[in-house]
Design an enzyme around this catalytic site. Structure first.
Site, short mmCIF file in Angstrom:
data_model
loop_
_atom_site.label_atom_id
_atom_site.label_comp_id
_atom_site.label_asym_id
_atom_site.label_seq_id
_atom_site.Cartn_x
_atom_site.Cartn_y
_atom_site.Cartn_z
N ARG A 1 0.86 -1.18 0.00
CA ARG A 1 0.00 0.00 0.00
C ARG A 1 0.89 1.24 0.00
NH1 ARG A 1 -5.24 -0.79 1.25
NH2 ARG A 1 -5.80 -2.80 2.15
N MET A 2 0.63 2.16 -0.86
CA MET A 2 1.30 3.45 -0.82
C MET A 2 0.21 4.45 -1.17
SD MET A 2 4.78 4.80 -2.53
CE MET A 2 5.60 3.52 -1.62
N GLU B 1 -17.96 -3.57 7.67
CA GLU B 1 -17.00 -2.93 8.58
C GLU B 1 -17.24 -1.42 8.65
OE1 GLU B 1 -12.94 -3.33 7.18
OE2 GLU B 1 -13.53 -3.20 5.09
N ASP C 1 -13.86 -5.08 -2.56
CA ASP C 1 -14.88 -4.11 -2.11
C ASP C 1 -15.87 -3.76 -3.21
OD1 ASP C 1 -13.34 -4.06 0.20
OD2 ASP C 1 -12.20 -2.30 -0.44
N ARG D 1 -29.45 -16.83 20.26
CA ARG D 1 -28.67 -15.62 20.43
C ARG D 1 -28.74 -14.76 19.17
NH1 ARG D 1 -23.44 -18.81 22.24
NH2 ARG D 1 -23.85 -19.05 24.46
N MET E 1 -15.95 -7.27 5.26
CA MET E 1 -15.16 -6.17 4.71
C MET E 1 -15.99 -5.34 3.71
SD MET E 1 -11.30 -7.56 4.32
CE MET E 1 -10.18 -7.30 5.69
N GLY E 2 -15.31 -4.46 2.97
CA GLY E 2 -15.98 -3.62 1.99
C GLY E 2 -15.55 -2.18 2.06
N GLY F 1 -7.14 3.63 -4.65
CA GLY F 1 -5.94 4.46 -4.50
C GLY F 1 -5.01 4.30 -5.69
#
Lengths: 357, 357, 357, 357
Positions: C74-75, C231, C136, C171, C178-179, C113
């Site tokens: 990642r950058m 999330e 995503d 319960r 994620m996403g 990105g």
């Protein structure tokens, strides 16, 4: 410096890489000076001196990869005696390679045929250790071999899928499973998949008994019957034949494989439509299940321990659920069949599964 | 009170239950008074008036279950014209049941044959909606049908497993896949599984071309070749025959199935050993993948919307990735083949995959 | 000689290797003179000139392998402007490497990105093509990106497993998916897994509405409730806050993640016991499903076609279910959110799924 | 007429249905007159006399279905002594139900807590047999319980997925696995998944040792570290505390679960970013693997045999890989921990896995 040779021989299966990783990671971790020589394509690589020097990193990321990073090949025992093209003896050539590389030990991952050859090398004075690799689970003196449980899972999933679809078709389905001359794989997958009829080589079947079992199911309102048949399944009549007669019969009939032969007989006898599924080599491939990864790793780690202790001439196997070493001479040349008096067989009968009897 | 009939017809597949759940949950949620009648074993249940009144709870917990809770059966179109044992007409009997139950609509989940019958019922004045169910993906006017993607996944896994094991065997492997008369399933699974050669009915093959592709691989150092062959694959010579000639030829040859036929021809031509895998009905079974569950649910929910809007005579399908309604008369009696000029075909060629040409 | 650079950037996902293989196999097959330079760890490799020359064989056997053979990193975009330690500009350094290697084109596989950076490079005159990689599914102008469907399958299986076990526990179960800032993954997996409540960032939830939905289930005899929560899910109150306020609140609350926060609120409101499952990065890993392999392959093959046609400045994506090229400037800097008026959202409501409203 | 009661108690797991099917199919097959009473929701159903009479068909099609067709519930041993709302004693009420139904035997499928209650019933004179059900594998006197191997497979797949994605992130990943107070599940899945560090309750960890192991990996060029941590993992300092002190500490820290606690400590110590995955109840759900289906079936068939032989007061378990009966009094109230001198632990060390020591 410890110098270890390694090869995978025979039809491949799941967890071969896991087992080699177990040996290697364990040696690299416990011993500062190790060289591991991986022979290409099984005994062939040992004969022709084809190998790679393997580093610790070569064994990373392979734990869950099917197949073998070394390659494999079949070179059945019966051909061991046949000299190479240049007239040289195969066993001699293997010994040459072993000595040239100044190996301390050779680790062989293989099935029945490979164990015969490994034992020959042991008799000739080489330091040999073996690991039991086969989806057939037919190696003597070990309760289980790696590959088996992964193959059972694949075979079981196939039966599961047939189950889902069978209900709408009012038919007989035959799933042909591997296992060579034994019924281990079919017996386990048949029980795990809920097969109604299980046919294994050790218990020759009669079409009459199978037809009755199908009729009984139909009578009780069941719409379909699922038969798990080992590739080696054989009828009572065929089992009584000589090898020669049987070979001739098979040639005359010309069925694509066992399930088609059984299917034709059932169709003829019952008039019911039969559908055949032959997963074939699919059973040898794909990722190993967790069980096989742990088993293969443990067998490999124990082999490393034996190497470090200079104990040779063993197959590492499982007895009473414990990892043990077994003299190679007790393994070589034997086949572990399903004993018809076996508890699992008795339990299958108690469950109401028809065994073709 | 809204009264809806529902049936699943033809060979079953994954996500049938998901689709029915989509229709039912949606109706129960949006409409206070609904009765859903589930006919047993497809059109048979409609003919003989065999059904169950289904409650909301009957559709709980079935989203990921393969098969169909209603049962299915094949009753091919050609038999529609044949009267029942008692001389009555099948279509008339279906209309009788529909009217006796005072249905507002009949929802049919089926493939090609089932759509012909559904359209006949529509022509006779019944309110009919259909959902496209087939692993073959051969229904006209819809880009995709549910079941297809699940079958592609199973077929792809089979090719994956063969890949893992192939490397050690220096052989040609043929995986025979379903798809009826079309190549959709084989084309998708072949590309997803990385098959080297893909044979589909729409592009007749020549053994010569296949052999050259195998030879080219061997020449470039590849140890194995994997062929994905549709059950409907056909050679150029065979494609040129009349139906009658072909039928006669098939009978004379007596191969268990397509892959064995192609395998024999390759062995004869190249001398290479060929191994055959026939996953068969496994491709129709098991749990639907997430894609199919979402697709089937969406088609079902849209069908419910059409019912609530009193819009009938449609198949709910997919065009340009959108859920749309398609006139039943545009679907019935047609088969969606793979167009050899299709982009996916072009891309397969660009990738270097041999299509047997 | 055609010289192509390639890099994978950002969080990895399934089918990255399949996409690169599609580009490469297609180029090698159609063009006699190609050199493919694979940059290590994304843009980092391009900045620092770290790469490997990749051969045809490097792309064999990777079709079904998760992760990326090139490595990634990642950058984020915001750091692009920050100069390197030696004061040099990152973009300039990338252009330098590109020119030094005399590349004809750079192929970038990345998410949001990465597309910003790719577009910057395009603006600076480089020949850039991109492929949409993200679980995503939040890239603008393409209906789908590879990785998404594989992640949906994993997330769906998690909900399936919770379903099996939930019945015995009375319960509330929350599965956090994620996403990033969007709800695509949760929406699809929630519908595929049969979640009772689906919470996505685009539709802020109220605990009141969730509690009512739970109470309604309990009243109708259901023993459990399964919530699929993205999330990025956020309450109505939180959605009304300023970024600063929200950041402060999150810090004060100190929940491990979204599902724990929602779970605590539900426990406080309803008194019911809540269990949390956070599959986390598991959703990015493992083998790609067949759908993603075909999609990634097709996108890759099309990219190769564009390269051979000297068409640059595009992302290859999907529109109306067709493979299309999209101008990079239309993609960069945008996020594709779930439109609350979206048909799938409407259908979820029709099905009776609570969306937290 | 043979009258058998059956109940599933405690947290559910895979293969419960397979085990019950084994008992039932076996009884129906071998005995013409059987009635099987399935109590609802474990001991609760026995206390309140809630049950269903189950037929042979009720056990069809459930072999590969997760969960339990009877429902389950937790009613921990400590509450057994607390009287019901109406003042009556729970054990007395169970005995009443047993006698009213005139049962010959009660079959209990359960874990540790359930065995205590089963033994109490045995002491009160009821004919009780039990089957070992737990993914924790912590039942005394049996080598393995069903559910365990299925849970290991799910946990291993989670680690696999993390492996695929980890390489691109240069981080520490912690996967928190179940196992209650024991490390069996984590140990097996950790080895099968190739975890670098395995933390189990039986071997308290030091953050120092973990940090060193991470540093060592980084030094040798590895980009990531994967930690498999049991939910019961505990540090050396914590292990030295009194129960009260520890309870207080846990409350003060307020971590969502074990992995978050360990993660925070690692981040503080090493400065490295840590990512946490908590598969949670996913490990208890889904379909049983083939191994568990065969195991559960065999245990069930043996239980049926004991019933037919009027042998009671046993758990059916596994010793030395054989199906055996074990006196209930030898099982009840004990927990099978991982012995730190255990061979598998030794082998993990030989492999170079850090155990947090």
């Amino acid at each position: 410096m410890l110098r270890v040779g390694m090869l995978t021989s025979g039809g491949d299966c799941q967890a071969l890489n896991a087992a080699m990783r177990g040996v290697a990671k364990s040696l690299f971790n416990q011993c500062s000076e190790v060289e591991i020589y991986g022979f290409t394509d099984g005994y062939k690589g040992l004969i022709y001196g084809e190998y790679r020097l393997l580093k610790n990193d070569d064994f990373s990321g392979i734990l869950n990869i099917g197949g073998t990073i070394l390659g494999s090949s079949r070179m059945p025992f019966k051909y061991i005696g046949v000299p190479l093209e240049d007239g040289s003896d195969k066993i001699e050539r293997m010994i040459d390679t072993y000595k040239k590389l100044n190996l301390d030990c050779l680790v062989v991952l293989g099935g029945n045929g490979s164990h015969k050859t490994a034992n020959l090398l042991r008799e000739k004075g080489l330091n040999v250790l073996t690991l039991p690799k086969t989806i057939d689970n037919d190696l003597a003196e070990t309760e289980i071999s790696f590959g088996f449980q992964s193959a059972v899972d694949i075979a079981t999933n196939a039966i599961d899928c047939i189950h889902t679809t069978a209900a709408s078709h009012s038919r007989v389905f035959i799933v042909e499973l591997m296992g060579h001359k034994t019924g281990w794989l079919t017996l386990h997958a048949g029980i795990a998949g809920g097969a109604d009829i299980i046919l294994i080589p050790e218990i020759p079947y009669s079409i009459e008994a199978i037809s009755q079992a199908i009729a009984k199911r139909t009578a009780s309102g069941k719409r379909f019957t699922i038969i798990a048949a080992a590739e080696g399944a054989i009828s009572k009549e065929e089992a009584a034949m000589s090898k020669k007669e049987l070979k001739l019969l098979r040639k005359q009939e010309n069925y694509a494989s066992t399930a088609y032969r059984i299917g034709a007989a059932i169709e003829e006898k019952t008039g019911q439509e039969v559908r055949v599924t032959v997963p074939g080599h699919v059973q040898r491939g794909g990722q190993p299940v967790a069980y096989d990864r742990v088993l293969a790793t443990r067998l490999g780690v124990r082999a490393a321990e034996l190497i470090l202790n200079h104990e040779y001439g063993y197959m590492v196997g499982v007895k009473d659920n414990k990892i043990v070493k077994i003299s190679l001479c007790d393994v070589a040349g034997k086949t572990k069949m399903v004993d018809p008096g076996n508890e699992l067989i008795t339990q299958a009968r108690q469950l109401g599964i028809c065994l073709g009897e």
